[in-house]
Structure formats: C-alpha cells, structure tokens
Design an enzyme around this catalytic site. Structure first.
Site, PDB file in Angstrom:
ATOM      1  N   ASP A  65       0.915  -1.048  -0.071  1.00  0.00           N
ATOM      2  CA  ASP A  65       0.070   0.120   0.003  1.00  0.00           C
ATOM      3  C   ASP A  65       0.865   1.208  -0.016  1.00  0.00           C
ATOM      4  OD1 ASP A  65      -3.231   0.695   0.983  1.00  0.00           O
ATOM      5  OD2 ASP A  65      -1.668   2.244   1.116  1.00  0.00           O
ATOM      6  N   HIS A 133     -10.389  -4.128  -3.390  1.00  0.00           N
ATOM      7  CA  HIS A 133      -8.964  -4.428  -2.612  1.00  0.00           C
ATOM      8  C   HIS A 133      -8.805  -5.206  -1.250  1.00  0.00           C
ATOM      9  CE1 HIS A 133      -9.781  -0.216  -1.958  1.00  0.00           C
ATOM     10  NE2 HIS A 133      -8.948  -0.370  -1.139  1.00  0.00           N
ATOM     11  N   LEU A 134      -8.190  -6.118  -0.961  1.00  0.00           N
ATOM     12  CA  LEU A 134      -8.193  -6.566   0.242  1.00  0.00           C
ATOM     13  C   LEU A 134      -7.062  -6.200   1.054  1.00  0.00           C
ATOM     14  CD1 LEU A 134      -8.874  -8.933   2.482  1.00  0.00           C
ATOM     15  CD2 LEU A 134      -7.599 -10.466   1.279  1.00  0.00           C
ATOM     16  N   HIS A 135      -7.199  -5.447   2.319  1.00  0.00           N
ATOM     17  CA  HIS A 135      -5.931  -4.988   2.872  1.00  0.00           C
ATOM     18  C   HIS A 135      -5.468  -5.862   3.811  1.00  0.00           C
ATOM     19  CE1 HIS A 135      -6.653  -0.686   2.412  1.00  0.00           C
ATOM     20  NE2 HIS A 135      -7.984  -1.014   2.257  1.00  0.00           N
TER      21      HIS A 135
HETATM   22 ZN    ZN Z   1      -9.433   0.281   1.687  1.00  0.00          ZN
END
Ligand code: ZN
Ligand code: NAG
Ligand code: ZN
Length: 174
Positions: A65, A133-135
């Site tokens: 990220d 989106h997967l955090h």
């Molecule tokens: Zn997010």
C-alpha cells in the site's frame, strides 16, 4: 450544554475523522480516474511500472500500500475489475477465499503474526480506490488512532474478509 449531550462529542469526532479520511481518499480516486483507466487495473496488469508486484497469479496480485497504516500493509487486488464488495455475489466466493488465503500465506511468508493482523475490506462509500482490494495490515499496535478507526473490524465501514465470505455464503451482502 446539558450533560446528557456530552456523549455526542466522541461520535462527532468519529464522524469528523471518517469524513476527513473519506474526502482525502476520494481525492486519490479522482486522480486515478483522470488518468482515464482505473489505477488498480493498470497495477494488476503490470502496466503501472512504479508499483512492484510482490505476488501474482492468474487471478490477483499483491503489492505494498502506498500509504501504509503500519509496518506491514499490503493490498490483494483482483485482475478482474469489481468496484467493491458490493459488486460481489455467491459466484465470487471462490475468488474471495483464494484472495484471503493468498494474503494469509503471503503475510506468513513475511513472518507476520496473524493474531495481530487486520485482513479485510472497506465498505462503500469508505473506499480509497473504486477497485476491489483486500487490506493486509500488521501489527495493529503500530496503527494511528485514525487508522485504527478506519480499519476497525467489524464496523459498517470495514469488514473482515471472513465476514465478507460469510455474508456472500448467506447472500445478504448489501
Ligand atoms: Zn480500502
Ligand atoms: C454475479 O455477478 C456477476 C458479475 O460479476 C454476474 O455476471 C452474475 O450474473 C451475478 N450472479 C447473480 C446470481 O446475481
Ligand atoms: Zn479497476
């Protein structure tokens, strides 16, 4: 002010933080959209060369990220464009399971203690990019107060991947 209204202060603070976060994140959205193609589509296709892909298979990629909320902060992004978890239905259970396992295995490969990790999705309108989106974030203890709120599970703005799977299985992801 009467004492019984004092409880409004923390609520107000929370709302303010959410609004600030949302407005700054929407700023990113506009930037991405003005570049004509969705940024995460480009990254997933490997055509956005400044983003290094840490993992790739035929369905999704994992990369760092650009605004990490803690020492470890990665995103798993499908190559197929979906706006958010709201665009998903039962047919996507396999994808969401594979992205979750992919993120878990990736974090394990980085020696991340999963018991102090956050693995989940923002719920619209609280999304930073309009591409699913997967955090994967760790450790929670390093996160700022505003990030702890932004990534707080479970909440109406952030859901664990496990909860998203459960909702899809029950088909009540609304
Ligand atoms: Zn997010
Ligand atoms: C599930 O979503 C896909 C698009 O991603 C769509 O083609 C399909 O018709 C949807 N299925 C149901 C049952 O809504
Ligand atoms: Zn996209």
């Amino acid at each position: 002010m009467k004492k019984r209204y004092l409880f409004l202060f923390p609520l107000f603070g929370l709302l303010l933080i959410l609004i600030v976060k949302y407005s700054t994140e929407t700023g990113n959205d506009l930037d991405a959209q003005s570049l004509s193609e969705c940024l995460f589509c480009k990254i997933a296709k490997g055509t956005f060369s400044t983003t290094k892909l840490e993992f790739e298979d035929e369905e999704f990629v994992i990369f760092k990220d650009k605004n990490p909320a803690a020492k470890i902060h990665y995103l798993a992004v499908p190559k197929q464009h979906y706006d958010s978890i709201k665009a998903l239905n039962k047919s996507h259970i396999g994808l969401i399971e594979r992205m979750q396992n992919g993120m878990i295995n990736f974090l394990k490969s980085k020696d991340v203690d999963l018991s102090v990790a956050v693995i989940g999705y923002h719920v619209p309108p609280f999304i930073s990019q309009k591409h699913l989106h997967l955090h994967g974030i760790s450790p929670v203890s390093e996160m700022s107060v505003s990030n702890r709120i932004s990534f707080f599970m479970p909440s109406f703005w952030f859901k664990s991947s496990q909860d998203v799977l459960r909702s899809l299985q029950r088909s009540d992801l609304k």
